[in-house]
Scaffold this motif. Structure first.
Motif, PDB file in Angstrom:
ATOM      1  N   ALA A  55       0.843  -1.398  -0.085  1.00  0.00           N
ATOM      2  CA  ALA A  55      -0.036  -0.053   0.102  1.00  0.00           C
ATOM      3  C   ALA A  55       0.646   1.357  -0.112  1.00  0.00           C
ATOM      4  N   PHE A  56       0.826   1.930  -1.001  1.00  0.00           N
ATOM      5  CA  PHE A  56       1.421   3.261  -1.201  1.00  0.00           C
ATOM      6  C   PHE A  56       1.173   4.333  -0.133  1.00  0.00           C
ATOM      7  N   SER A  57       2.285   4.652   0.532  1.00  0.00           N
ATOM      8  CA  SER A  57       2.199   5.564   1.652  1.00  0.00           C
ATOM      9  C   SER A  57       2.187   7.116   1.329  1.00  0.00           C
ATOM     10  N   GLY A  58       1.384   8.051   1.778  1.00  0.00           N
ATOM     11  CA  GLY A  58       1.679   9.405   1.678  1.00  0.00           C
ATOM     12  C   GLY A  58       2.349  10.099   3.105  1.00  0.00           C
ATOM     13  N   GLY A  59       2.729   9.211   3.977  1.00  0.00           N
ATOM     14  CA  GLY A  59       3.329   9.545   5.160  1.00  0.00           C
ATOM     15  C   GLY A  59       4.892  10.317   4.811  1.00  0.00           C
ATOM     16  N   GLN A  60       5.648  10.598   5.539  1.00  0.00           N
ATOM     17  CA  GLN A  60       6.920  11.370   5.555  1.00  0.00           C
ATOM     18  C   GLN A  60       7.894  10.134   5.637  1.00  0.00           C
ATOM     19  N   ASP A  61       9.021  10.409   5.357  1.00  0.00           N
ATOM     20  CA  ASP A  61      10.322   9.424   5.305  1.00  0.00           C
ATOM     21  C   ASP A  61      10.725   9.209   6.809  1.00  0.00           C
ATOM     22  N   THR A  62      10.593  10.262   7.616  1.00  0.00           N
ATOM     23  CA  THR A  62      11.183  10.214   9.087  1.00  0.00           C
ATOM     24  C   THR A  62       9.970  10.408  10.202  1.00  0.00           C
ATOM     25  N   LYS A  63       9.956  10.051  11.065  1.00  0.00           N
ATOM     26  CA  LYS A  63       9.153  10.081  12.411  1.00  0.00           C
ATOM     27  C   LYS A  63       9.135  11.695  12.438  1.00  0.00           C
ATOM     28  N   LYS A  64      10.312  12.383  12.551  1.00  0.00           N
ATOM     29  CA  LYS A  64      10.585  14.011  12.524  1.00  0.00           C
ATOM     30  C   LYS A  64       9.598  14.640  11.714  1.00  0.00           C
ATOM     31  N   LYS A  65       9.762  14.448  10.528  1.00  0.00           N
ATOM     32  CA  LYS A  65       8.964  14.941   9.361  1.00  0.00           C
ATOM     33  C   LYS A  65       7.449  14.828   9.412  1.00  0.00           C
ATOM     34  N   GLN A  66       7.163  13.448   9.555  1.00  0.00           N
ATOM     35  CA  GLN A  66       5.768  12.898   9.801  1.00  0.00           C
ATOM     36  C   GLN A  66       4.939  13.843  10.699  1.00  0.00           C
ATOM     37  N   GLU A  67       5.797  14.234  12.096  1.00  0.00           N
ATOM     38  CA  GLU A  67       5.163  14.892  12.981  1.00  0.00           C
ATOM     39  C   GLU A  67       5.212  16.389  12.684  1.00  0.00           C
ATOM     40  N   GLU A  68       6.004  16.892  11.728  1.00  0.00           N
ATOM     41  CA  GLU A  68       6.007  18.176  11.658  1.00  0.00           C
ATOM     42  C   GLU A  68       5.100  18.683  10.448  1.00  0.00           C
ATOM     43  N   LEU A  69       5.187  17.733   9.327  1.00  0.00           N
ATOM     44  CA  LEU A  69       4.193  17.988   8.266  1.00  0.00           C
ATOM     45  C   LEU A  69       3.030  17.097   8.017  1.00  0.00           C
ATOM     46  N   GLY A  70       2.925  16.016   8.783  1.00  0.00           N
ATOM     47  CA  GLY A  70       1.853  15.129   8.532  1.00  0.00           C
ATOM     48  C   GLY A  70       1.990  14.437   7.097  1.00  0.00           C
ATOM     49  N   ALA A  71       0.816  13.742   6.885  1.00  0.00           N
ATOM     50  CA  ALA A  71       0.814  12.650   5.712  1.00  0.00           C
ATOM     51  C   ALA A  71       0.082  13.486   4.482  1.00  0.00           C
ATOM     52  N   ASN A  72       0.347  13.112   3.378  1.00  0.00           N
ATOM     53  CA  ASN A  72      -0.429  13.671   2.221  1.00  0.00           C
ATOM     54  C   ASN A  72      -1.621  12.846   1.938  1.00  0.00           C
ATOM     55  N   LEU A  73      -2.761  12.990   2.208  1.00  0.00           N
ATOM     56  CA  LEU A  73      -3.912  12.200   2.309  1.00  0.00           C
ATOM     57  C   LEU A  73      -4.345  11.865   0.862  1.00  0.00           C
ATOM     58  N   ASP A  74      -4.062  12.827   0.282  1.00  0.00           N
ATOM     59  CA  ASP A  74      -4.650  12.693  -1.243  1.00  0.00           C
ATOM     60  C   ASP A  74      -4.071  11.545  -1.937  1.00  0.00           C
ATOM     61  N   VAL A  75      -2.838  11.321  -1.689  1.00  0.00           N
ATOM     62  CA  VAL A  75      -2.133  10.002  -2.231  1.00  0.00           C
ATOM     63  C   VAL A  75      -1.791   8.892  -1.598  1.00  0.00           C
ATOM     64  N   ASP A  76      -2.166   8.882  -0.259  1.00  0.00           N
ATOM     65  CA  ASP A  76      -2.053   7.954   0.611  1.00  0.00           C
ATOM     66  C   ASP A  76      -3.250   6.792   0.260  1.00  0.00           C
ATOM     67  N   VAL A  77      -2.740   5.540   0.019  1.00  0.00           N
ATOM     68  CA  VAL A  77      -3.867   4.486  -0.410  1.00  0.00           C
ATOM     69  C   VAL A  77      -4.444   4.124   0.725  1.00  0.00           C
ATOM     70  N   SER A  78      -4.102   3.919   1.757  1.00  0.00           N
ATOM     71  CA  SER A  78      -4.666   3.261   3.046  1.00  0.00           C
ATOM     72  C   SER A  78      -5.665   4.213   3.391  1.00  0.00           C
ATOM     73  N   TYR A  79      -5.716   5.541   3.384  1.00  0.00           N
ATOM     74  CA  TYR A  79      -6.611   6.353   3.795  1.00  0.00           C
ATOM     75  C   TYR A  79      -7.496   6.571   2.855  1.00  0.00           C
ATOM     76  N   GLN A  80      -7.229   6.520   1.633  1.00  0.00           N
ATOM     77  CA  GLN A  80      -8.181   6.517   0.524  1.00  0.00           C
ATOM     78  C   GLN A  80      -8.975   5.175   0.535  1.00  0.00           C
ATOM     79  N   TRP A  81      -8.501   4.209   0.864  1.00  0.00           N
ATOM     80  CA  TRP A  81      -9.338   2.952   0.904  1.00  0.00           C
ATOM     81  C   TRP A  81     -10.311   3.119   2.146  1.00  0.00           C
ATOM     82  N   LEU A  82      -9.980   3.600   3.118  1.00  0.00           N
ATOM     83  CA  LEU A  82     -10.645   3.880   4.288  1.00  0.00           C
ATOM     84  C   LEU A  82     -11.960   4.765   3.956  1.00  0.00           C
TER      85      LEU A  82
END
Length: 698
Positions: free
Chosen positions: A604-631
């Motif tokens: 499942a393609f992820s729209g999340g960031q490459d590191t935990k720090k970046k994920q906490e700063e920027l969050g995920a790109n929901l438009d391209v994240d397959v798991s969120y789109q399937w939900l």
């Protein structure tokens, strides 16, 4: 959050600036101010109130005239009293920031406000941004933090003192006001420029994420990202931008990044508006047939249509209800039904549903399930008959094979038919039975559903097929579907076979009555087709010639109505649509719980960031994240979906990471597939035969 911060900073900078000049201009009436400046001084509420007042006065004057009474002239002055117009401008360059009709007589000096604080912790009750395809509504709620005693003594009040003057003595160029920056899209403040630069950077990062290759281990992704060079990032961005312009959507191919607004424009369909959803709710939820609108409608997964308003009109007439008032683009009410209709119509439903499946594999996947789940809901909501076409003939025409070695030799050796041909037509016929079991397991109403194979039922439809062949030229078919002289004649002939079920007269017994009280004229029944938008070309062609196959009193002149869905994305990325040809791009209805978990976690393609720090700063790109789109497709609870999106998109809370969202999706899909498999196991060959028996389904 970046938007709110920029807006808050801009407002507070203007408040604290000593260069901002406020002026209040007085006029004897609203009409006088209006003649001076025009409607630019009104906000939306004032303009609507004025229009309403004028209409009311004109109506009263008309009624007075009819009664022979004295006519009171209509006014636009809002009661005839004096009004004030406020002006906010820069004293350094005379730039106009605001010019508006005041709700009261007083203006408060900017410096006395202190500081603006935008309230945005709770989007439901505070500041919020809601967008659809046509507009964006921004609701801003704020509080004023009073200035401290020290700030009130620094000369700020004097700098921002409000000047009051007679408006008639004020010389302003009306032309410059109408065309001023106050009414343009030009960015006027440095905070706006900074925000624009930030959004551009986000787009670049999103495109880089979209084009990045998904690996099976998150640690490997981190190491790869750390070693990436700026040159590689530039290449990734260029490739992603090219992919965005590489959209291909035909009846046989879906590739690239899909722009659904562009598809509506290209195909000539219409957007499924909030008002149409309210009309659908009016003839379903409000009639007690279902609890609420389907999540596919609530989340704009079904987004486009042809003539759905006419279907609503027929159902409103059937129930004897009026359409909801057209009082603006209000959202559909998401309340649940509490009562059943007091008077269920005694006549058969004036519409029927038509959908289908081309059996190309024994196992269907989740993408195949989407239109059937929605059609099952529509059937319950409308309490209408449904016909389901199995196009085993089409699959053989396009994918069939012939091998001379497989031809019967007349001996019947090994129990094989001695007179068999060398092709595999029987293979696709057998797939019909297997796929029919999955379709039946989608919980349709048995006595209102007729499932048929083209190979078995085509004789009933043949008169209409011949009429369609007569009405459509080869050039038209080739133009719509891209066939050339190398195509076999079956390919050019098949569109008529898929079009035929959209005419009720193709089902004289199924839709024609049972000899008792439930009778209908199948030739005048309106047809609604739920389908993915790539199937629209078949029915665009059908609608062009539909009037030639129906009587003149058909409510839609024979044209089938359509409601289009977006594509269900493959696991590898939220582009195109899912395919059976790649086992790792899909979750099949035969997959085990272990298969589901493995595919989601690894592919499942992820729209999340490459590191935990970046994920906490920027969050995920929901438009391209397959798991969120399937939900969005399969998680029923709207509040939970919003919460997951907010947490994942901000990199905070329970679902802050890709792993957490994937785990939630795995749980949802395991339950969905397990329940489907239980229902399918109860469907025997005999049950399939019953569903495919020609009978009245009114």
């Amino acid at each position: 959050e970046q938007f709110w911060v920029g807006l808050e900073d801009a407002a507070n900078r203007l408040i604290q600036s000593k260069e901002m000049t406020m002026k209040r201009m007085e006029y004897s009436s609203e009409e006088e101010a209006l003649s001076k400046f025009g409607e630019v001084i009104f906000d939306a509420g004032q303009l609507a109130s004025r229009d309403k007042r004028i209409k009311k006065e004109l109506k009263a004057a008309k009624e007075a005239k009819e009664k022979g009474e004295a006519i009171v002239p209509a006014t636009t002055s809002g009661g005839g009293g004096a009004v004030s117009v406020g002006q906010l401008s820069s004293s350094s360059d005379s730039q106009l920031f605001s010019l508006s009709l005041l709700h009261g007589d007083n203006l408060v000096p900017l410096s006395s406000l202190g500081r603006i604080q935008i309230l945005r912790e709770n989007p439901k009750n505070e500041s919020n941004i809601v967008c659809n395809k046509k507009k964006c509504e921004v609701t801003i709620k704020f509080c004023v933090v009073p200035s401290s005693s020290s700030s009130s003594s620094d000369g700020g009040d004097a700098a921002a003192a409000v000047v009051v003057e007679n408006g008639n003595n004020t010389e302003l160029d009306v032309t410059s006001i109408e065309g001023s920056k106050a009414m343009s899209k030009e960015i006027r403040l440095e905070e706006g420029t900074n925000y624009e630069l930030w959004t551009q950077q986000m787009r670049v990062e999103a495109m880089s994420t979209l084009s990045a290759t998904t690996t099976t281990a998150q640690e490997e992704e981190k190491e790869t990202a750390a070693a990436a060079t700026s040159a590689e990032a530039t290449v990734d961005t260029t490739q992603a931008a090219a992919a965005a312009d590489d959209m291909v959507v035909t009846a046989f191919e879906v590739t690239g990044s899909i722009d659904y607004n562009k598809l509506i424009e290209q195909f000539g369909s219409k957007e499924l508006t909030p008002y149409l959803l309210r009309r659908l709710e009016n003839v379903t939820v409000k009639q007690g047939t279902v609890d609420r609108l389907h999540r596919f409608l609530r989340r704009e997964i079904f987004f486009s249509h042809r003539d759905i308003e006419k279907i609503c009109e027929l159902l409103e007439g059937w129930y004897g209800v009026s359409p909801p008032p057209m009082d603006g683009d209000h959202d559909v009410e998401m309340t649940t039904a509490s009562t059943t209709p007091a008077n269920k119509p005694s006549t058969p439903c004036p519409i029927y549903l038509y959908t289908g499946r081309g059996p190309s594999s024994a196992a269907m996947h989740l993408g195949h399930l989407v239109p059937f789940l929605f059609t099952a809901w529509l059937q319950k909501a409308f309490q209408c008959p449904l016909v389901i076409q199995m196009t085993d003939d089409e699959k053989f025409i396009f994918k069939g094979e012939y091998t001379s070695e497989n031809s019967g030799d007349g001996t019947g050796a090994n129990g094989l038919d001695p007179n068999r041909t060398g092709d595999n037509l029987d293979y696709f016929a057998n797939l019909t039975t297997e796929n029919a079991k999955d379709i039946i397991a989608c919980d349709f109403i048995p006595d209102k559903t007729f499932l048929f194979s083209d190979l078995d039922y085509v004789g009933r439809m043949y008169p209409n097929i011949v009429r369609i062949w007569k009405a459509v030229t080869v050039n038209q078919v080739n133009g719509v579907f891209g066939f050339d002289s190398s195509a076999n004649i079956g390919k050019t002939a098949f569109p008529a076979i898929q079009a035929a079920p959209s005419f009720g007269s193709s089902f004289p017994n199924v839709l024609g009555g049972n000899g008792g009280g439930d009778v209908a004229n199948p030739a005048t029944l309106a047809c609604l087709i739920p389908c993915a938008i790539d199937q629209d070309p078949y029915f665009r062609l059908t609608r062009d010639i539909a009037h030639k196959l129906v009587p003149s009193h058909h409510p839609l002149q024979g044209k089938p109505s359509l409601i289009h869905s977006k594509f269900f994305p493959p696991l590898q990325g939220a582009q195109g649509k899912m395919s059976s040809s790649d086992a790792n791009s899909a979750i099949f209805l035969t997959d085990t719980p272990e298969d589901i978990e493995r595919k989601i976690k690894q592919h499942a393609f992820s729209g999340g960031q490459d590191t935990k720090k970046k994920q906490e700063e920027l969050g995920a790109n929901l438009d391209v994240d397959v798991s969120y789109q399937w939900l969005r497709f399969f998680l029923e609870d709207d509040d939970e979906l919003i919460r997951i999106g907010k947490e994942y998109g901000s990199g905070s809370g329970e679902h802050w990471s890709t792993g957490k969202v994937k785990a939630k999706l795995v749980a949802v899909l395991k339950d969905l597939v397990e329940e489907h498999q239980e229902r399918r196991n109860a469907v025997t060959d005999e049950v399939v035969k019953q569903w495919m028996t020609e009978r009245c389904i009114l």
